[in-house]
Design an enzyme around this catalytic site. Structure first.
Site, PDB file in Angstrom:
ATOM      1  N   CYS A  34       3.090   2.488  -8.000  1.00  0.00           N
ATOM      2  CA  CYS A  34       2.239   2.944  -6.890  1.00  0.00           C
ATOM      3  C   CYS A  34       2.502   2.168  -5.600  1.00  0.00           C
ATOM      4  CB  CYS A  34       0.753   2.856  -7.260  1.00  0.00           C
ATOM      5  SG  CYS A  34       0.151   1.174  -7.426  1.00  0.00           S
ATOM      6  N   ASP A  36       1.491  -0.926  -4.810  1.00  0.00           N
ATOM      7  CA  ASP A  36       0.494  -1.935  -4.449  1.00  0.00           C
ATOM      8  C   ASP A  36       1.036  -3.336  -4.736  1.00  0.00           C
ATOM      9  OD1 ASP A  36      -1.256   0.099  -3.848  1.00  0.00           O
ATOM     10  OD2 ASP A  36      -2.407  -0.077  -5.702  1.00  0.00           O
ATOM     11  N   CYS A  59      -3.845   0.670  -1.533  1.00  0.00           N
ATOM     12  CA  CYS A  59      -4.880   1.663  -1.247  1.00  0.00           C
ATOM     13  C   CYS A  59      -6.265   1.021  -1.161  1.00  0.00           C
ATOM     14  CB  CYS A  59      -4.864   2.727  -2.345  1.00  0.00           C
ATOM     15  SG  CYS A  59      -5.294   2.069  -3.965  1.00  0.00           S
ATOM     16  N   CYS A 103      -5.597  -0.689 -10.387  1.00  0.00           N
ATOM     17  CA  CYS A 103      -5.840  -1.647  -9.296  1.00  0.00           C
ATOM     18  C   CYS A 103      -6.642  -2.852  -9.795  1.00  0.00           C
ATOM     19  CB  CYS A 103      -6.575  -0.978  -8.139  1.00  0.00           C
ATOM     20  SG  CYS A 103      -5.602   0.299  -7.316  1.00  0.00           S
TER      21      CYS A 103
END
Length: 146
Positions: A34, A36, A59, A103
């Site tokens: 993703c 991150d 995000c 996350c």
């Protein structure tokens, strides 16, 4: 996909953002899938996390989980900080959409990576602490393989 009010609050007004000069430990983890990236800085004195800061590229959920995770370890002993799990971070944020749970894993791993760095610098062993993963996606792939 909707976020809880707490997620939006921590995204809009993140706590402990920034970096610590001469930190006791620094942990950086990412999720290549993703994109991150999360870096956590710890200031540890006498076994207590006196200060913690983070820098996150990602995000809203990545920023919010970083912020909440730092709040959960600040002022805690090393042993207590080690027990902050992704589930604890999710719960403290009143939940995350399923596609964003990774996350909270990043937040947990970044704290563990910073604690690992601290232990290496101090030449100590922290019971229950394992070497950090640089990419959280490694763990997900291993789980899918079984």
């Amino acid at each position: 996909m909707s976020y809880s009010e707490k997620v939006m609050e921590h995204f809009s007004n993140p706590r402990n953002m920034g970096e610590i000069e001469n930190p006791s430990g620094v942990g950086t983890v990412g999720n290549a899938q993703c994109g991150d990236i999360m870096r956590v800085y710890l200031d540890i004195n006498d076994g207590i996390v006196n200060d913690v800061k983070f820098k996150t590229f990602g995000c809203a959920a990545a920023v919010a989980t970083s912020s909440m995770a730092t709040e959960l370890v600040k002022g805690k002993t090393i042993e207590e900080a080690l027990k902050v799990t992704n589930a604890a971070v999710c719960d403290a944020l009143d939940g995350l959409p399923q596609v964003k749970v990774h996350c909270s894993l990043l937040a947990e791993e970044a704290i563990h990576a910073a604690l690992w760095d601290y232990a290496q610098k101090e030449g100590i062993a922290i019971e229950g602490l394992e070497p950090p993963k640089s990419d959280i996606h490694e763990e997900e792939e291993e789980e899918e393989a079984y």
